[in-house]
Design an enzyme around this catalytic site. Structure first.
Site, PDB file in Angstrom:
ATOM      1  N   ASP A  62      77.245  79.714  33.042  1.00 17.53           N
ATOM      2  CA  ASP A  62      77.450  78.373  32.501  1.00 17.53           C
ATOM      3  C   ASP A  62      76.302  77.437  32.884  1.00 17.53           C
ATOM      4  O   ASP A  62      76.508  76.398  33.508  1.00 17.53           O
ATOM      5  CB  ASP A  62      78.788  77.819  33.003  1.00 17.53           C
ATOM      6  CG  ASP A  62      79.124  76.488  32.353  1.00 17.53           C
ATOM      7  OD1 ASP A  62      78.694  76.272  31.204  1.00 17.53           O
ATOM      8  OD2 ASP A  62      79.800  75.673  33.002  1.00 17.53           O
ATOM      9  N   GLU A  82      80.698  84.935  41.565  1.00 13.76           N
ATOM     10  CA  GLU A  82      81.891  85.203  40.758  1.00 13.76           C
ATOM     11  C   GLU A  82      81.873  86.559  40.065  1.00 13.76           C
ATOM     12  O   GLU A  82      82.151  86.662  38.860  1.00 13.76           O
ATOM     13  CB  GLU A  82      82.116  84.076  39.747  1.00 13.76           C
ATOM     14  CG  GLU A  82      82.380  82.730  40.412  1.00 13.76           C
ATOM     15  CD  GLU A  82      82.850  81.657  39.447  1.00 13.76           C
ATOM     16  OE1 GLU A  82      82.796  81.885  38.218  1.00 13.76           O
ATOM     17  OE2 GLU A  82      83.283  80.584  39.912  1.00 13.76           O
ATOM     18  N   TYR A 142      89.228  75.838  41.324  1.00 13.62           N
ATOM     19  CA  TYR A 142      89.296  74.641  40.492  1.00 13.62           C
ATOM     20  C   TYR A 142      90.740  74.244  40.197  1.00 13.62           C
ATOM     21  O   TYR A 142      91.078  73.893  39.065  1.00 13.62           O
ATOM     22  CB  TYR A 142      88.518  74.860  39.196  1.00 13.62           C
ATOM     23  CG  TYR A 142      87.024  74.967  39.419  1.00 13.62           C
ATOM     24  CD1 TYR A 142      86.232  73.826  39.466  1.00 13.62           C
ATOM     25  CD2 TYR A 142      86.404  76.195  39.599  1.00 13.62           C
ATOM     26  CE1 TYR A 142      84.868  73.903  39.678  1.00 13.62           C
ATOM     27  CE2 TYR A 142      85.041  76.296  39.813  1.00 13.62           C
ATOM     28  CZ  TYR A 142      84.271  75.143  39.852  1.00 13.62           C
ATOM     29  OH  TYR A 142      82.918  75.223  40.063  1.00 13.62           O
ATOM     30  N   GLU A 149      82.606  76.296  45.680  1.00 15.44           N
ATOM     31  CA  GLU A 149      82.692  75.506  44.459  1.00 15.44           C
ATOM     32  C   GLU A 149      84.067  74.871  44.358  1.00 15.44           C
ATOM     33  O   GLU A 149      85.082  75.553  44.504  1.00 15.44           O
ATOM     34  CB  GLU A 149      82.447  76.346  43.189  1.00 15.44           C
ATOM     35  CG  GLU A 149      81.012  76.790  42.982  1.00 15.44           C
ATOM     36  CD  GLU A 149      80.816  77.493  41.635  1.00 15.44           C
ATOM     37  OE1 GLU A 149      81.613  77.225  40.708  1.00 15.44           O
ATOM     38  OE2 GLU A 149      79.876  78.286  41.521  1.00 15.44           O
TER      39      GLU A 149
END
Length: 600
Positions: free
Chosen positions: A160, A410, A465, A501
């Protein structure tokens, strides 16, 4: 591989500037023969994509060509002459006049090419560099190329951030003596007030080696002869987070009384260790505060810029950050040199991002086919990944600021095949550098119940997240999810836990009195929720917000003008979250989170 630097025995010429430029679809089949037939010019160092208004160039799939004339200094007739590329993203072919002199694959690590036999001191030559930004399932990072209905080739990638390409870092012509120092490795330690620097020197031919170590004032504090040994430092001054102190090691290759080569290396004496659930620097517990970052700026793309570097470090210092992760690739060497000099701690990461078909499948986490398979991450992918690890550690092994290697971001560590893919890579990293801990950034699909890799690594680095991709806008539910997730990892591993993150996209200037996604208030509340949870766990060793600044991404309806999770805008203006982080992190100085004085 030693970074080129001027010494009494070495010289270098910077080749940055404006080069002739063209894309393969608009050039002859062999554009390296003769002068490029193109009206375009491009700046180096910089990604080429955003320098032009032409969409065909910005989204080009295939090779692009850079070209310029280079003149070799007259005094280099007795020297070896090398070309140095600090990076060429993601693959390069280099031509001197009409001859191919070398190739390199890997977009974020440097390479040297010896052109001694092809050029002459005092003469000029035509330098042409072909660069490809193409990605496949056997590159790091991975991707694929699709052909559309109109026959156009399109690059698809599984990370991303925008797939910037080109000569984004400096290019050099440099001289090296015929008998030269090829590599230096240092490992530091201390006991009480006495420090030690274990060194090992590789030379191009057998020769006498001598070394001396000077303090910051230039006083020699230790010296020795031999290609390897240990230097002892009385009353050592340690390199510490926030209080950098650097010695200078001068390595000399000697023929009789004549110094045939000399090379300086900055050395910070410090130790790094994982013990139980603690991350120790110099034997003292360290708590990471900081960011995941990107090398990303308007027009330059991933082009290195000293002014941006200085300002970014100033902003990190302003927030109270003590660290960052080089997400998701090795940054320019100048960045690590700067971190060394200013006491900023670095988690150094390979370009292995996108090794996860579950992410391709969307938030369901269900891959269209297994990640670790012939269709995607296969033996050739693993070999490319191994080469990236070699080049990363070889380049950055001597930086005191680098305290941990992150070998992937990831990956599909919850899938079958992950262990077989990563075990040889972990073994390689530990062989190359047994002194630093290893980690990988855990994707949300990889839980404490299904992850297959964590036993191989030293630190649990979580990308989470809750409150954004999961329980969006519901911070009460998100807090419960996060609490249980961290508790599960602690119970399973007994290792240090950190968040590499956590973040929420935020449009600057958008406000609401409710928990409304994309507002500045929501980003502040989201971070505060995370911090409340972190502070409940003494096993927690750090927090790195995603992201330092907004950055460019691929086209997609889920991104409006890029990823907006930055606490600073892309042009480095603070959002409300930047002030909230400053209050928290400056308040953490000298004490562990979770004390009553904390105000989140």
């Amino acid at each position: 591989m030693l970074k080129p630097t001027p010494t009494p025995t070495r010289e270098l010429v910077n080749l940055d500037g404006v080069w002739r430029f063209g894309i393969d679809s608009r050039l002859a089949s062999e554009p390296w023969t003769g002068i490029l037939d193109t009206p375009l010019e491009a700046a180096v160092p910089a990604s080429y994509n955003d320098q032009f208004t032409d969409a065909e160039i910005r989204d080009h799939v295939g090779w692009v060509y850079y070209q310029r004339e280079v003149r070799v200094p007259r005094g280099w007739s007795e020297e070896r002459i090398l070309l140095r590329f600090d990076a060429a993203t993601h693959a390069a072919r280099v031509y001197v006049d009409d001859e191919l002199v070398g190739e390199h694959v890997g977009g974020y690590t440097p390479f040297d090419l010896d052109i001694t036999d092809r050029v002459h001191a005092g003469d000029a030559f035509r330098l042409t560099v072909a660069v490809s930004g193409d990605l496949s399932n056997e590159t790091i990072p991975p991707g694929k190329i699709e052909v559309g209905m109109d026959g156009r080739r399109k690059q698809v990638y599984f990370h991303d951030f925008f797939n910037y390409a080109g000569l984004a870092r400096s290019v050099w012509l440099h001289s090296v003596p015929r008998v030269s120092i090829d590599d230096v490795t240092v490992v530091t330690a201390f006991e009480g007030t006495t420090g030690s620097v274990e060194y090992s020197v590789e030379t191009s031919a057998p020769t006498t080696v001598r070394v001396r170590l000077a303090d910051a004032a230039g006083r020699v504090v230790a010296e020795a002869s031999g290609a390897s040994g240990v230097l002892s430092i009385a009353d050592v001054v340690l390199w510490k987070p926030g209080a950098a102190y650097l010695y200078e090691l001068t390595v000399e290759a000697v023929d009789g009384d004549v110094v045939v080569d000399s090379y300086p290396l900055a050395v910070g004496v410090r130790t790094v260790e994982v013990k139980g659930h603690e991350f120790l620097i110099n034997g003292e517990p360290f708590y990471f505060t900081g960011f995941g970052k990107h090398e990303d700026s308007v027009i330059r793309g991933k082009g290195h810029d000293d002014a941006y570097m200085v300002h970014d470090f100033q902003l990190m210092e302003w927030t109270g950050a003590n660290s960052f992760r080089t997400s998701h690739y090795p940054y320019a060497e100048e960045v690590l040199d700067f971190a060394d000099r200013h006491g900023i701690v670095v988690i150094d990461e390979t370009a292995a991002v996108g090794l996860n078909m579950g992410v391709v499948g969307g938030m369901t986490g269900k891959p269209p086919f297994p990640t670790f398979s012939d269709q995607y991450a296969n033996d050739n992918t693993q070999a490319a990944h191994a080469q990236h690890i070699r080049e990363l550690i070889t380049r950055d092994k001597n930086h005191p600021s680098v305290v941990m290697w992150c070998i992937a971001n990831e990956p599909a560590s919850n899938e079958d095949g992950a262990l077989e893919y990563f075990k040889p890579l972990v073994d390689l990293a530990r062989e190359l550098d047994p002194t630093r801990p290893l980690t990988y950034a855990l994707v949300m699909f990889a839980t404490f119940q299904n992850d297959q890799l964590i036993d191989l690594f030293d630190v649990v680095s979580m990308n989470r997240y809750y409150g954004w991709y999961i329980a969006t806008g519901d911070l009460q539910t998100a807090e419960m999810y996060l609490q249980g997730d961290i508790a599960g990892w602690i119970e399973r591993t007994g290792k240090p836990i950190m968040m590499t993150e956590y973040g929420a996209d935020t449009q600057p200037g958008l406000h609401s009195v409710w928990d409304q996604a994309w507002t500045e208030e929501y980003q502040v509340d989201y971070l505060a929720m995370n911090h409340r949870v972190f502070d409940r766990f003494p096993q927690f060793v750090g927090e790195q917000v995603w992201n330092f600044a907004d950055f460019a991404t691929s086209n997609g309806i889920h991104r409006v003008d890029g990823n907006k999770k930055g606490v600073f805008t892309r042009d480095r203006k603070p959002k409300a979250a930047a002030f909230a982080l400053r209050k928290r992190w400056t308040g953490l100085e000298g004490r562990k989170p979770g004390t009553p004085a904390d105000e989140n």
